[in-house]
Design an enzyme around this catalytic site. Structure first.
Site, PDB file in Angstrom:
ATOM      1  N   ARG A 144       0.839  -1.207   0.000  1.00  0.00           N
ATOM      2  CA  ARG A 144       0.000   0.000   0.000  1.00  0.00           C
ATOM      3  C   ARG A 144       0.865   1.244   0.000  1.00  0.00           C
ATOM      4  NH1 ARG A 144      -2.806   4.049   2.737  1.00  0.00           N
ATOM      5  NH2 ARG A 144      -4.992   4.243   2.119  1.00  0.00           N
ATOM      6  N   CYS A 145       1.937   1.234   0.781  1.00  0.00           N
ATOM      7  CA  CYS A 145       2.836   2.390   0.826  1.00  0.00           C
ATOM      8  C   CYS A 145       3.427   2.696  -0.546  1.00  0.00           C
ATOM      9  CB  CYS A 145       3.983   2.138   1.808  1.00  0.00           C
ATOM     10  SG  CYS A 145       3.482   1.975   3.524  1.00  0.00           S
TER      11      CYS A 145
END
EC number: 3.5.3.6
Length: 410
Positions: free
Chosen positions: A398-399
């Site tokens: 996600r980052c």
């Protein structure tokens, strides 16, 4: 059709922004790790292979992958004036104070004619050996070590989630928490100001020049009318107040409620998405370490402009999520099943940081065996990616991704 549309964390992902790690990682040195927010130095060649595998997983699942470096290059190449402004702004934001040094660095960068090469060079940083500085009979010249970085690299750029965040049809162009990351948002600024696909078409809910810090890893789209923001090490209460007011004041935004999740202000829990992500209509991954200290606040529009109604929610996290997602019974899946040792180990390697590409289909780091097995047994489609080098940056799938377009969920 909106050029930005992200109203959930789980709607089918249509378009995503990535940054392929580049030579900026080669300019990481042990003495700069703390300053540049790294714990170790990734091996670039393997990091690029892992990142390519990540992009390949997304592409094979119907996601259009675009790259920060390409969009930024297209933005600055719109005119000679924009290109000149970008180079001068980049130098200014790098805190180059000597007019002589400014001119020499400008001439060096301006000589790079290919716009993508220019963008990549600004990301990589500038070494003193690359520029023929003359003796200026100044202290700054005498203390400049041969081979040292005149302008630091931006090694955190492959975490594209943080510099800006898509919220509905708009963006938050963020003010980063640390000095070393503040320069990263220049690329988003030029994309949304000058790229022909985005310029003048995207609401801006926060500006990189605003004072309080906020980062994209703390911003989660819970639903079309509900936004969750982490009150964390990187995102301040003042920033949440400010962005909530901006969203409520925007007539085109359907968001009626902002939920502030207060988590411990420590590096291991640096963002909300480090410890908490949605993976299906009724399922979230969570690090068990936040369940005790977590506090949730509901923020809604006040009776007057600039005024907010804020109240602490006295309920369990499951009940809060059930109310605001409308999904019925919520299941919180603990990192490593709550096992203390395994949870701490896999949390360090972003076991709770998943990228949902459609309801129940998630991209995860392959190294988190315990958590991944649990997710598989829960019926999720788990797409594992290699991560031996990328994980050294302390950020997960996600980052490393910024969704630009998702299908709305019903």
């Amino acid at each position: 059709m909106a050029v930005i549309n992200v109203t959930s964390e789980i709607g089918k992902l249509k378009k995503v922004l990535l940054h392929r790690p580049g030579k900026e990682l080669l300019n990481l040195t042990p003495d700069k790790l703390d300053e540049l927010l790294f714990d170790d130095i990734p091996f670039l060649k393997m990091a690029q292979k892992e990142h390519d595998a990540f992009a390949d997983i997304l592409s094979k699942n119907g996601v259009e992958v675009v790259y920060l470096e390409d969009l930024a290059a297209e933005a600055v190449s719109q005119s000679a004036e924009i290109r000149e402004k970008f180079i001068k702004q980049y130098i200014n934001e790098a805190d180059i104070y000597s007019e002589y040094y400014q001119k020499m660095i400008y001439d060096f960068l301006n000589a790079i004619k290919d716009p993508k090469e220019l963008i990549l060079k600004t990301m990589e940083g500038v070494n003193a050996n690359e520029i023929p500085f003359k003796n200026t009979h100044s202290l700054s010249h005498y203390v400049l070590d041969s081979g040292s970085m005149v302008i630091n690299p931006m090694p955190n750029l492959y975490f594209t989630r943080d510099p800006f965040a898509c919220i509905g049809n708009g963006v938050s162009l963020n003010k980063m928490y640390s000095v070393t990351r503040c320069r990263e948002t220049i690329y988003g600024e030029y994309i949304f100001d000058h790229h022909p696909e985005y310029a003048g078409k995207v609401n801006r809910f926060y500006n990189r020049y605003d004072a309080p810090s906020i980062e994209g890893g703390d911003i989660l789209n819970i639903g079309k009318d509900v936004l969750a923001i982490g009150l964390s090490q990187r995102t301040s209460a003042n920033a949440i107040d400010s962005i909530a007011n901006n969203i409520f004041d925007n007539e085109t935004s359907p968001i009626k409620t902002v939920l502030a999740f207060q988590i411990p202000a420590i590096r291991a829990f640096m963002h909300l998405d480090t410890v908490f992500t949605q993976i299906d209509f009724d399922k979230f991954t969570i690090h068990p370490g936040i369940l005790g200290p977590l506090r949730v606040f509901e923020i809604t529009r006040g009776t007057k402009k600039g005024e907010l109604n804020v109240k602490q929610i006295d309920s369990t996290l499951e009940k809060v999520l059930e109310k605001y997602t409308g999904a019925g019974k919520i299941e919180l899946i603990q990192c490593a099943g709550g096992d203390k040792i395994a949870a701490e180990r896999e949390q360090w390697n972003d076991g709770s940081n998943t990228l949902c590409i459609s309801p129940g289909t998630i991209v995860v780091y392959e190294r988190n065996d315990v958590t991944n097995e649990i997710l598989n047994k829960k019926g999720l489609k788990v797409l594992e990616m290699p991560c031996g080098e990328l994980s050294r940056g302390r950020g997960g799938p996600r980052c490393m991704s910024m969704p630009l377009l998702r299908e709305d969920i019903r």
